[in-house]
Scaffold this motif. Structure first.
Motif, PDB file in Angstrom:
ATOM      1  N   SER A 256     -39.602 -10.910   4.010  1.00  0.00           N
ATOM      2  CA  SER A 256     -40.270 -12.178   3.674  1.00  0.00           C
ATOM      3  C   SER A 256     -39.386 -13.010   2.748  1.00  0.00           C
ATOM      4  N   ARG A 257     -39.624 -14.305   2.775  1.00  0.00           N
ATOM      5  CA  ARG A 257     -38.872 -15.222   1.899  1.00  0.00           C
ATOM      6  C   ARG A 257     -39.071 -14.813   0.431  1.00  0.00           C
ATOM      7  N   HIS A 258     -40.288 -14.402   0.129  1.00  0.00           N
ATOM      8  CA  HIS A 258     -40.652 -13.994  -1.226  1.00  0.00           C
ATOM      9  C   HIS A 258     -39.729 -12.863  -1.710  1.00  0.00           C
ATOM     10  N   LEU A 259     -39.510 -11.880  -0.835  1.00  0.00           N
ATOM     11  CA  LEU A 259     -38.656 -10.744  -1.190  1.00  0.00           C
ATOM     12  C   LEU A 259     -37.201 -11.191  -1.356  1.00  0.00           C
ATOM     13  N   ILE A 260     -36.739 -12.078  -0.450  1.00  0.00           N
ATOM     14  CA  ILE A 260     -35.346 -12.541  -0.564  1.00  0.00           C
ATOM     15  C   ILE A 260     -35.142 -13.310  -1.865  1.00  0.00           C
ATOM     16  N   LEU A 261     -36.108 -14.161  -2.214  1.00  0.00           N
ATOM     17  CA  LEU A 261     -35.995 -14.911  -3.478  1.00  0.00           C
ATOM     18  C   LEU A 261     -35.933 -13.948  -4.662  1.00  0.00           C
ATOM     19  N   ASP A 262     -36.698 -12.866  -4.581  1.00  0.00           N
ATOM     20  CA  ASP A 262     -36.656 -11.822  -5.610  1.00  0.00           C
ATOM     21  C   ASP A 262     -35.260 -11.215  -5.724  1.00  0.00           C
ATOM     22  N   LEU A 263     -34.683 -10.899  -4.541  1.00  0.00           N
ATOM     23  CA  LEU A 263     -33.359 -10.265  -4.525  1.00  0.00           C
ATOM     24  C   LEU A 263     -32.268 -11.227  -5.002  1.00  0.00           C
ATOM     25  N   LEU A 264     -32.538 -12.535  -4.849  1.00  0.00           N
ATOM     26  CA  LEU A 264     -31.539 -13.536  -5.242  1.00  0.00           C
ATOM     27  C   LEU A 264     -31.865 -14.170  -6.594  1.00  0.00           C
TER      28      LEU A 264
ATOM     29  N   PRO B  96     -31.285 -20.274  -5.306  1.00  0.00           N
ATOM     30  CA  PRO B  96     -31.465 -19.252  -4.255  1.00  0.00           C
ATOM     31  C   PRO B  96     -31.674 -19.841  -2.864  1.00  0.00           C
ATOM     32  N   ASN B  97     -32.326 -21.016  -2.761  1.00  0.00           N
ATOM     33  CA  ASN B  97     -32.570 -21.604  -1.435  1.00  0.00           C
ATOM     34  C   ASN B  97     -31.260 -21.979  -0.744  1.00  0.00           C
ATOM     35  N   ASP B  98     -30.295 -22.467  -1.538  1.00  0.00           N
ATOM     36  CA  ASP B  98     -28.981 -22.793  -0.970  1.00  0.00           C
ATOM     37  C   ASP B  98     -28.308 -21.511  -0.484  1.00  0.00           C
ATOM     38  N   LYS B  99     -28.489 -20.439  -1.247  1.00  0.00           N
ATOM     39  CA  LYS B  99     -27.887 -19.155  -0.895  1.00  0.00           C
ATOM     40  C   LYS B  99     -28.491 -18.643   0.423  1.00  0.00           C
ATOM     41  N   ILE B 100     -29.814 -18.809   0.584  1.00  0.00           N
ATOM     42  CA  ILE B 100     -30.476 -18.396   1.843  1.00  0.00           C
ATOM     43  C   ILE B 100     -29.868 -19.171   3.021  1.00  0.00           C
ATOM     44  N   SER B 101     -29.707 -20.496   2.852  1.00  0.00           N
ATOM     45  CA  SER B 101     -29.122 -21.322   3.931  1.00  0.00           C
ATOM     46  C   SER B 101     -27.721 -20.833   4.280  1.00  0.00           C
ATOM     47  N   GLU B 102     -26.962 -20.493   3.241  1.00  0.00           N
ATOM     48  CA  GLU B 102     -25.591 -20.006   3.429  1.00  0.00           C
ATOM     49  C   GLU B 102     -25.585 -18.669   4.200  1.00  0.00           C
ATOM     50  N   LEU B 103     -26.516 -17.777   3.837  1.00  0.00           N
ATOM     51  CA  LEU B 103     -26.614 -16.472   4.516  1.00  0.00           C
ATOM     52  C   LEU B 103     -26.991 -16.639   5.986  1.00  0.00           C
ATOM     53  N   ILE B 104     -27.853 -17.630   6.278  1.00  0.00           N
ATOM     54  CA  ILE B 104     -28.254 -17.887   7.675  1.00  0.00           C
ATOM     55  C   ILE B 104     -27.058 -18.464   8.452  1.00  0.00           C
ATOM     56  N   LYS B 105     -26.361 -19.418   7.828  1.00  0.00           N
ATOM     57  CA  LYS B 105     -25.170 -20.012   8.481  1.00  0.00           C
ATOM     58  C   LYS B 105     -24.130 -18.955   8.823  1.00  0.00           C
ATOM     59  N   SER B 106     -23.924 -18.021   7.901  1.00  0.00           N
ATOM     60  CA  SER B 106     -22.873 -17.014   8.105  1.00  0.00           C
ATOM     61  C   SER B 106     -23.346 -15.842   8.973  1.00  0.00           C
ATOM     62  N   LYS B 107     -24.593 -15.938   9.470  1.00  0.00           N
ATOM     63  CA  LYS B 107     -25.202 -14.891  10.311  1.00  0.00           C
ATOM     64  C   LYS B 107     -25.433 -13.560   9.574  1.00  0.00           C
ATOM     65  N   ALA B 108     -25.482 -13.618   8.252  1.00  0.00           N
ATOM     66  CA  ALA B 108     -25.853 -12.423   7.491  1.00  0.00           C
ATOM     67  C   ALA B 108     -27.370 -12.257   7.548  1.00  0.00           C
ATOM     68  N   LEU B 109     -28.071 -13.389   7.703  1.00  0.00           N
ATOM     69  CA  LEU B 109     -29.534 -13.380   7.857  1.00  0.00           C
ATOM     70  C   LEU B 109     -29.893 -14.149   9.117  1.00  0.00           C
TER      71      LEU B 109
ATOM     72  N   ARG C 294     -38.881 -16.830  11.857  1.00  0.00           N
ATOM     73  CA  ARG C 294     -39.716 -18.033  11.782  1.00  0.00           C
ATOM     74  C   ARG C 294     -39.724 -18.419  10.316  1.00  0.00           C
ATOM     75  N   ARG C 295     -40.358 -19.516  10.003  1.00  0.00           N
ATOM     76  CA  ARG C 295     -40.365 -19.976   8.611  1.00  0.00           C
ATOM     77  C   ARG C 295     -40.905 -18.878   7.680  1.00  0.00           C
ATOM     78  N   GLY C 296     -40.097 -18.515   6.694  1.00  0.00           N
ATOM     79  CA  GLY C 296     -40.562 -17.525   5.714  1.00  0.00           C
ATOM     80  C   GLY C 296     -40.397 -16.069   6.117  1.00  0.00           C
ATOM     81  N   LEU C 297     -39.794 -15.820   7.310  1.00  0.00           N
ATOM     82  CA  LEU C 297     -39.599 -14.428   7.746  1.00  0.00           C
ATOM     83  C   LEU C 297     -38.186 -14.264   8.315  1.00  0.00           C
ATOM     84  N   TYR C 298     -37.477 -13.270   7.809  1.00  0.00           N
ATOM     85  CA  TYR C 298     -36.065 -13.099   8.150  1.00  0.00           C
ATOM     86  C   TYR C 298     -35.768 -11.659   8.525  1.00  0.00           C
TER      87      TYR C 298
END
Length: 207
Positions: free
Chosen positions: A11-19, A25-38, A42-46
């Protein structure tokens, strides 16, 4: 850090916790998605992406998380139990919520609505790995759900029921003869299409 959670959708909640050490952290999530690490399911689930090279969640477990409460049923469960010959490319589930289809980067997931208490019968917890337990309909429930949720399936005679099972669904009589009719009988009182399920029981007993 994320390795511990890799085998389930995250969940997004857990990722924000880890970051939580990051300023943005939201920019970091976008970066992880771009680099295919995440991968964003759907919205809020990775889930972890190919770049992470970690074990990923089973499609059935993703289905359980994508729209809950739900369990995998219909063709997906029938194929899982080797009751139908087809490989299934869309994961079909049943939910108490409204029906919905998700087209995600990791496949298509469809959900059809069933009301309680019938919804809650015949759900099995299957341990796929130490960290992955999936909710899947039992063979009997998957078949009943298929009859209940197929719009034109009103079973009125043994001949018609046999045709539906063996020609339309391409099921094998040997597999059908292993099904537990007593358990199906115990669901009928609260089931939709009672008459069709009663005819299914009669047909299975005659096999």
């Amino acid at each position: 850090m994320i390795k511990e959670y890799a085998e389930a959708p995250i969940s997004r909640h857990l990722i924000l916790d880890l970051l939580s050490d990051y300023q943005r952290p939201n920019d970091k999530i976008s970066e992880l998605i771009k680099s295919k690490a995440l991968i964003s399911i759907r919205r809020g689930l990775y889930m972890t992406g190919p770049k992470m090279d970690l074990p990923t969640p089973e499609p059935f477990l993703i289905a359980n998380h994508l729209r809950g409460p739900s369990y995998v049923s219909l063709e997906s469960a029938l194929s899982y139990w080797n009751m139908i010959p087809e490989r299934v490319y869309e994961i079909s589930s049943v939910t108490i919520k409204t029906s919905k289809l998700y087209k995600t980067p990791v496949g298509r997931f469809s959900y059809q609505q069933l009301k309680a208490p019938y919804y809650s019968y015949g759900i099995k917890s299957i341990k796929h790995s130490p960290k992955q337990t999936m909710l899947v309909a039992s063979p009997e429930k998957a078949l009943c759900d298929k009859i209940v949720l197929t719009p034109k399936a009103y079973l009125r005679s043994i001949k018609q029921t046999r045709e539906f099972l063996m020609e339309d669904l391409r099921m094998d009589s040997e597999v059908l003869s292993t099904l537990d009719t007593k358990i199906i009988e115990s669901w009928i009182e609260n089931a939709p299409k009672k008459g069709s399920l009663e005819m299914l029981i009669k047909t299975l007993i005659e096999l």
